[in-house]
Design a protein around this motif. Structure first.
Motif, PDB file in Angstrom:
ATOM      1  N   LEU A  48      -5.972  14.675  15.575  1.00 40.40           N
ATOM      2  CA  LEU A  48      -6.363  15.114  14.104  1.00 40.40           C
ATOM      3  C   LEU A  48      -5.371  14.741  13.113  1.00 40.40           C
ATOM      4  O   LEU A  48      -5.590  14.215  11.939  1.00 40.40           O
ATOM      5  N   ASP A  49      -3.756  14.338  13.458  1.00 39.99           N
ATOM      6  CA  ASP A  49      -2.944  14.224  12.450  1.00 39.99           C
ATOM      7  C   ASP A  49      -2.824  12.720  12.131  1.00 39.99           C
ATOM      8  O   ASP A  49      -2.705  12.297  11.172  1.00 39.99           O
ATOM      9  N   GLU A  50      -2.993  12.034  13.505  1.00 33.75           N
ATOM     10  CA  GLU A  50      -3.150  10.380  13.138  1.00 33.75           C
ATOM     11  C   GLU A  50      -4.392   9.973  12.297  1.00 33.75           C
ATOM     12  O   GLU A  50      -4.224   8.992  11.597  1.00 33.75           O
ATOM     13  N   ASP A  51      -5.446  10.356  12.728  1.00 29.77           N
ATOM     14  CA  ASP A  51      -6.656  10.021  11.672  1.00 29.77           C
ATOM     15  C   ASP A  51      -6.481  10.534  10.432  1.00 29.77           C
ATOM     16  O   ASP A  51      -6.796   9.716   9.335  1.00 29.77           O
ATOM     17  N   PHE A  52      -5.927  11.714  10.188  1.00 30.02           N
ATOM     18  CA  PHE A  52      -5.696  12.135   8.832  1.00 30.02           C
ATOM     19  C   PHE A  52      -4.579  11.044   7.928  1.00 30.02           C
ATOM     20  O   PHE A  52      -4.673  11.152   6.822  1.00 30.02           O
ATOM     21  N   ALA A  53      -3.528  10.848   8.769  1.00 29.78           N
ATOM     22  CA  ALA A  53      -2.419   9.920   8.270  1.00 29.78           C
ATOM     23  C   ALA A  53      -2.939   8.800   7.730  1.00 29.78           C
ATOM     24  O   ALA A  53      -2.423   8.419   6.448  1.00 29.78           O
ATOM     25  N   TRP A  54      -3.882   7.820   8.325  1.00 28.86           N
ATOM     26  CA  TRP A  54      -4.068   6.706   7.981  1.00 28.86           C
ATOM     27  C   TRP A  54      -5.030   6.770   6.732  1.00 28.86           C
ATOM     28  O   TRP A  54      -5.115   6.010   5.930  1.00 28.86           O
ATOM     29  N   ARG A  55      -6.034   7.705   6.795  1.00 30.71           N
ATOM     30  CA  ARG A  55      -6.900   7.946   5.566  1.00 30.71           C
ATOM     31  C   ARG A  55      -6.187   8.445   4.391  1.00 30.71           C
ATOM     32  O   ARG A  55      -6.419   7.938   3.225  1.00 30.71           O
ATOM     33  N   ARG A  56      -5.389   9.295   4.478  1.00 29.76           N
ATOM     34  CA  ARG A  56      -4.466   9.876   3.442  1.00 29.76           C
ATOM     35  C   ARG A  56      -3.682   8.797   2.825  1.00 29.76           C
ATOM     36  O   ARG A  56      -3.697   8.566   1.665  1.00 29.76           O
ATOM     37  N   SER A  57      -2.986   7.722   3.681  1.00 31.56           N
ATOM     38  CA  SER A  57      -2.323   6.634   3.138  1.00 31.56           C
ATOM     39  C   SER A  57      -3.243   5.849   2.364  1.00 31.56           C
ATOM     40  O   SER A  57      -2.805   5.107   1.386  1.00 31.56           O
ATOM     41  N   GLU A  58      -4.423   5.204   3.133  1.00 29.02           N
ATOM     42  CA  GLU A  58      -5.334   4.382   2.143  1.00 29.02           C
ATOM     43  C   GLU A  58      -5.518   4.921   0.848  1.00 29.02           C
ATOM     44  O   GLU A  58      -5.617   4.318  -0.120  1.00 29.02           O
TER      45      GLU A  58
END
Length: 217
Positions: A11-21
């Motif tokens: 959950l955290d890893e997928d959220f992190a790259w999306r938020r970064s983009e």
């Protein structure tokens, strides 16, 4: 997806790259000359990106939760009614050629006598957002997993009109003027609803909300 830590990590890893983009794209919007054609173009193009991350992340989180519950290997008697329904409907759907009446009878038989049977949760196919995640579909998906979407109800109009409708119109070549302020507000809202989905799934797994509560038949 066997442990809480594994679920939380995905959950955290997928959220992190999306938020970064999304933050990177917003920075580009901010750097563009205010009210210029370039900035308006960036804002308009950003709406489909926001929608893509909203749908993609919701699908990722809900599918991960479904997989996590499915791999608990619980019996129907141990599961929340939402997962009992998912399991039984999946079993019936796999039997081709069965009449509607026969399905009704089989469904009743399963519900009356299946508490001790290990549940068959269809986690491998994941969650189907139907590539058009409006508020009704979103709330239905939450309901199908026994999750509470009520705090998201105030965002229904935003999801259906400011995000989905505008995304569809832009994707079909219509011209819409989207200002930087409007885009930035929508950016913040999308991150909020994505974070809400993450927190809801995380809390449900941690609190074992997928288990049947005492007193629920």
């Amino acid at each position: 997806m066997r442990t809480l830590d594994e679920l939380q990590d995905t959950l955290d890893e997928d959220f992190a790259w999306r938020r970064s983009e999304l933050h990177s794209y917003l920075s580009t919007v901010r750097r563009a000359h205010s009210e210029s054609t370039a900035q308006r173009t960036l804002c308009r193009a950003g709406i489909p990106l926001l929608y893509a991350h909203w749908e993609g992340y919701a699908k990722h989180c809900l599918s991960a939760y479904l997989k996590y519950v499915g791999r608990r290997r619980l019996t129907y008697g141990e599961l929340h009614p939402a997962f009992v329904a998912l399991g039984h409907e999946s079993s019936l759907d796999s039997e081709e050629g069965m009449s509607a009446t026969r399905k009704i009878v089989r469904r009743a038989q399963a519900l009356l006598s299946g508490d001790g049977v290990r549940a068959t949760i269809p986690w491998r196919r994941g969650i189907d957002t139907q590539s058009n995640l409006n508020s009704v579909r979103c709330f239905d998906l939450f309901e199908s997993l026994g999750l509470d979407a009520s705090p998201l109800h105030t965002k229904a109009r935003l999801i259906d009109y400011q995000l989905l409708r505008v995304r569809n119109e832009i994707a079909h070549g219509q011209y819409l003027s989207v200002g930087a302020n409007s885009y930035e507000e929508l950016h913040a809202e999308v991150l909020w609803i994505m974070d809400f989905v993450r927190n809801t799934v995380s809390a449900a797994a941690e609190n074992q909300a997928y288990r049947r509560s005492t007193g629920i038949l």
